[in-house]
Design a protein around this motif. Sequence first.
Motif, PDB file in Angstrom:
ATOM      1  N   ALA A 271       0.831  -1.204   0.000  1.00  0.00           N
ATOM      2  CA  ALA A 271       0.000   0.000   0.000  1.00  0.00           C
ATOM      3  C   ALA A 271       0.870   1.261   0.000  1.00  0.00           C
ATOM      4  CB  ALA A 271      -0.937   0.007   1.204  1.00  0.00           C
ATOM      5  N   THR A 272       1.917   1.241   0.809  1.00  0.00           N
ATOM      6  CA  THR A 272       2.827   2.385   0.865  1.00  0.00           C
ATOM      7  C   THR A 272       3.554   2.558  -0.466  1.00  0.00           C
ATOM      8  OG1 THR A 272       3.154   2.087   3.237  1.00  0.00           O
ATOM      9  CG2 THR A 272       4.804   3.392   2.075  1.00  0.00           C
ATOM     10  N   ILE A 273       3.960   1.447  -1.048  1.00  0.00           N
ATOM     11  CA  ILE A 273       4.653   1.514  -2.335  1.00  0.00           C
ATOM     12  C   ILE A 273       3.758   2.119  -3.408  1.00  0.00           C
ATOM     13  CG2 ILE A 273       5.653   0.119  -4.195  1.00  0.00           C
ATOM     14  CD1 ILE A 273       6.641  -1.806  -1.985  1.00  0.00           C
ATOM     15  N   LYS A 274       2.498   1.752  -3.422  1.00  0.00           N
ATOM     16  CA  LYS A 274       1.557   2.300  -4.401  1.00  0.00           C
ATOM     17  C   LYS A 274       1.459   3.818  -4.283  1.00  0.00           C
ATOM     18  CE  LYS A 274       0.123  -1.343  -6.647  1.00  0.00           C
ATOM     19  NZ  LYS A 274       0.424  -1.490  -8.091  1.00  0.00           N
ATOM     20  N   GLU A 275       1.476   4.318  -3.049  1.00  0.00           N
ATOM     21  CA  GLU A 275       1.425   5.765  -2.843  1.00  0.00           C
ATOM     22  C   GLU A 275       2.716   6.425  -3.327  1.00  0.00           C
ATOM     23  OE1 GLU A 275      -0.980   7.958  -1.796  1.00  0.00           O
ATOM     24  OE2 GLU A 275      -2.201   6.189  -2.213  1.00  0.00           O
ATOM     25  N   LEU A 276       3.834   5.804  -3.024  1.00  0.00           N
ATOM     26  CA  LEU A 276       5.118   6.366  -3.431  1.00  0.00           C
ATOM     27  C   LEU A 276       5.273   6.358  -4.950  1.00  0.00           C
ATOM     28  CD1 LEU A 276       7.325   4.646  -0.714  1.00  0.00           C
ATOM     29  CD2 LEU A 276       6.833   7.088  -0.854  1.00  0.00           C
ATOM     30  N   GLU A 277       4.744   5.333  -5.592  1.00  0.00           N
ATOM     31  CA  GLU A 277       4.812   5.228  -7.052  1.00  0.00           C
ATOM     32  C   GLU A 277       4.228   6.452  -7.745  1.00  0.00           C
ATOM     33  OE1 GLU A 277       2.914   1.886  -8.850  1.00  0.00           O
ATOM     34  OE2 GLU A 277       4.105   0.457  -7.693  1.00  0.00           O
ATOM     35  N   LYS A 278       3.173   7.008  -7.158  1.00  0.00           N
ATOM     36  CA  LYS A 278       2.475   8.131  -7.775  1.00  0.00           C
ATOM     37  C   LYS A 278       3.383   9.346  -7.951  1.00  0.00           C
ATOM     38  CE  LYS A 278      -1.969   6.768  -5.732  1.00  0.00           C
ATOM     39  NZ  LYS A 278      -3.035   7.166  -4.770  1.00  0.00           N
ATOM     40  N   ASP A 279       4.428   9.430  -7.148  1.00  0.00           N
ATOM     41  CA  ASP A 279       5.292  10.615  -7.186  1.00  0.00           C
ATOM     42  C   ASP A 279       6.548  10.397  -8.027  1.00  0.00           C
ATOM     43  OD1 ASP A 279       5.416  13.328  -6.196  1.00  0.00           O
ATOM     44  OD2 ASP A 279       7.181  12.709  -5.046  1.00  0.00           O
ATOM     45  N   LEU A 280       6.765   9.194  -8.529  1.00  0.00           N
ATOM     46  CA  LEU A 280       7.948   8.937  -9.343  1.00  0.00           C
ATOM     47  C   LEU A 280       7.807   9.579 -10.723  1.00  0.00           C
ATOM     48  CD1 LEU A 280       8.678   5.201  -8.470  1.00  0.00           C
ATOM     49  CD2 LEU A 280       9.772   7.253  -7.547  1.00  0.00           C
ATOM     50  N   ARG A 281       8.922  10.065 -11.251  1.00  0.00           N
ATOM     51  CA  ARG A 281       8.902  10.792 -12.514  1.00  0.00           C
ATOM     52  C   ARG A 281       9.988  10.278 -13.459  1.00  0.00           C
ATOM     53  NH1 ARG A 281       8.037  17.084 -10.529  1.00  0.00           N
ATOM     54  NH2 ARG A 281       6.229  16.668  -9.210  1.00  0.00           N
ATOM     55  N   PRO A 282       9.887  10.568 -14.742  1.00  0.00           N
ATOM     56  CA  PRO A 282      10.988  10.239 -15.654  1.00  0.00           C
ATOM     57  C   PRO A 282      12.257  10.987 -15.234  1.00  0.00           C
ATOM     58  CG  PRO A 282       8.990  10.769 -16.868  1.00  0.00           C
ATOM     59  CD  PRO A 282       8.736  11.159 -15.443  1.00  0.00           C
ATOM     60  N   HIS A 283      13.384  10.416 -15.574  1.00  0.00           N
ATOM     61  CA  HIS A 283      14.672  11.016 -15.220  1.00  0.00           C
ATOM     62  C   HIS A 283      15.472  11.279 -16.492  1.00  0.00           C
ATOM     63  CE1 HIS A 283      17.921  11.849 -12.337  1.00  0.00           C
ATOM     64  NE2 HIS A 283      18.716  11.349 -13.249  1.00  0.00           N
ATOM     65  N   SER A 284      16.287  12.309 -16.457  1.00  0.00           N
ATOM     66  CA  SER A 284      17.094  12.695 -17.614  1.00  0.00           C
ATOM     67  C   SER A 284      18.128  11.631 -17.961  1.00  0.00           C
ATOM     68  CB  SER A 284      17.809  14.014 -17.331  1.00  0.00           C
ATOM     69  OG  SER A 284      18.852  14.243 -18.267  1.00  0.00           O
ATOM     70  N   LEU A 285      18.058  11.107 -19.177  1.00  0.00           N
ATOM     71  CA  LEU A 285      19.048  10.139 -19.642  1.00  0.00           C
ATOM     72  C   LEU A 285      20.440  10.762 -19.689  1.00  0.00           C
ATOM     73  CD1 LEU A 285      19.932   7.457 -20.950  1.00  0.00           C
ATOM     74  CD2 LEU A 285      19.083   8.351 -23.148  1.00  0.00           C
ATOM     75  N   GLY A 286      20.513  11.998 -20.162  1.00  0.00           N
ATOM     76  CA  GLY A 286      21.810  12.664 -20.286  1.00  0.00           C
ATOM     77  C   GLY A 286      22.522  12.882 -18.960  1.00  0.00           C
ATOM     78  N   SER A 287      21.769  12.866 -17.868  1.00  0.00           N
ATOM     79  CA  SER A 287      22.405  13.058 -16.563  1.00  0.00           C
ATOM     80  C   SER A 287      23.337  11.902 -16.216  1.00  0.00           C
ATOM     81  CB  SER A 287      21.339  13.213 -15.474  1.00  0.00           C
ATOM     82  OG  SER A 287      20.644  11.996 -15.260  1.00  0.00           O
ATOM     83  N   TYR A 288      23.121  10.750 -16.817  1.00  0.00           N
ATOM     84  CA  TYR A 288      24.000   9.599 -16.575  1.00  0.00           C
ATOM     85  C   TYR A 288      25.294   9.682 -17.368  1.00  0.00           C
ATOM     86  CZ  TYR A 288      20.514   7.229 -13.773  1.00  0.00           C
ATOM     87  OH  TYR A 288      19.625   6.908 -12.775  1.00  0.00           O
ATOM     88  N   TRP A 289      25.403  10.677 -18.244  1.00  0.00           N
ATOM     89  CA  TRP A 289      26.604  10.843 -19.045  1.00  0.00           C
ATOM     90  C   TRP A 289      27.540  11.908 -18.480  1.00  0.00           C
ATOM     91  CZ3 TRP A 289      23.047  11.362 -23.952  1.00  0.00           C
ATOM     92  CH2 TRP A 289      22.467  10.116 -24.235  1.00  0.00           C
ATOM     93  N   GLY A 290      27.147  12.511 -17.363  1.00  0.00           N
ATOM     94  CA  GLY A 290      27.992  13.536 -16.755  1.00  0.00           C
ATOM     95  C   GLY A 290      29.251  12.934 -16.142  1.00  0.00           C
ATOM     96  N   THR A 291      30.260  13.767 -15.974  1.00  0.00           N
ATOM     97  CA  THR A 291      31.525  13.346 -15.377  1.00  0.00           C
ATOM     98  C   THR A 291      31.793  14.174 -14.123  1.00  0.00           C
ATOM     99  OG1 THR A 291      32.447  12.736 -17.541  1.00  0.00           O
ATOM    100  CG2 THR A 291      34.009  13.074 -15.739  1.00  0.00           C
ATOM    101  N   THR A 292      32.080  13.509 -13.013  1.00  0.00           N
ATOM    102  CA  THR A 292      32.348  14.216 -11.760  1.00  0.00           C
ATOM    103  C   THR A 292      33.665  14.987 -11.868  1.00  0.00           C
ATOM    104  OG1 THR A 292      33.452  12.274 -10.824  1.00  0.00           O
ATOM    105  CG2 THR A 292      31.098  12.520 -10.376  1.00  0.00           C
ATOM    106  N   THR A 293      33.705  16.146 -11.256  1.00  0.00           N
ATOM    107  CA  THR A 293      34.913  16.978 -11.284  1.00  0.00           C
ATOM    108  C   THR A 293      35.496  17.200  -9.894  1.00  0.00           C
ATOM    109  OG1 THR A 293      33.530  18.967 -11.159  1.00  0.00           O
ATOM    110  CG2 THR A 293      34.162  18.195 -13.359  1.00  0.00           C
TER     111      THR A 293
END
Length: 254
Positions: free
Chosen positions: A160-182
């Motif tokens: 039940a809690t997971i179902k509520e949390l699911e409602k707030d999940l959003r798509p995430h930027s694919l390009g953000s996984y291509w960043g490089t830490t400095t």
Amino acid sequence: MSKPVFVLLHGAWHTPKCWDRLIAELDGLGYRSVAPALPSSNADPLPPDWLADVETIRETVSALVNEHDTVIVTHSFSGMTGGTALKGLDKQTCASQGLKGGVIRLIYIAAFLVPEGFQHSPQGTRDNMMSEMKTDFKTGVVTVLPEDVKDIFYQDLDEATIKELEKDLRPHSLGSYWGTTTYAAWRHIPTTYIIGNKDRLTTVATIHHLISAAKSSGTHKIDNVVEVDAGHSVFVSMPQWTAKTLIAEAVRQA
């Protein structure tokens, strides 16, 4: 000594709302917290990289350290952006500039503890991504299907809690996984790592590898590793424990 302010940085696909239970506990214990919305999951349209996340984190923390000591709490994906955004915001550097505050501790919760020059996935690829991460190169987003949410994020929560949390999940930027830490803030700021042992076995194994690699890579300030019988999102399943642990780590001397 005044109480530090906690800056809570959410992971991929999430919004600041994921911190609500923890914020309520911290408030009840007399501690202020700030949870910025990171653009890689919260902007429309989504940004093509993670630079807006880094800028948001840096602006949030910079505004606080003028007056307050701060503790930065990163979860999952934001370990990369949080770790790279804090150059010059440590307590010692801030004090040398006449500021009243500074970042006094980093707390990683199942987060990417990575060195300078780290790139999650090579530009234009989905390499190193979990199979459950559904990538759309045309729209530049990464999503997670509802049937995979429990296994990835909420292993120790009821349906039940997971179902509520699911409602707030959003798509995430694919390009953000291509960043490089400095920058690797954990080399310069006292750092705690919290591991949820009920997280995915592959995630727990990766976490232990990241911690070991960081410690053996040279200068570091990782001075405590806390293990708890919880899943990937302990701040949701065990908010009271998490609040008390964050406070204890914030005031503990390195």
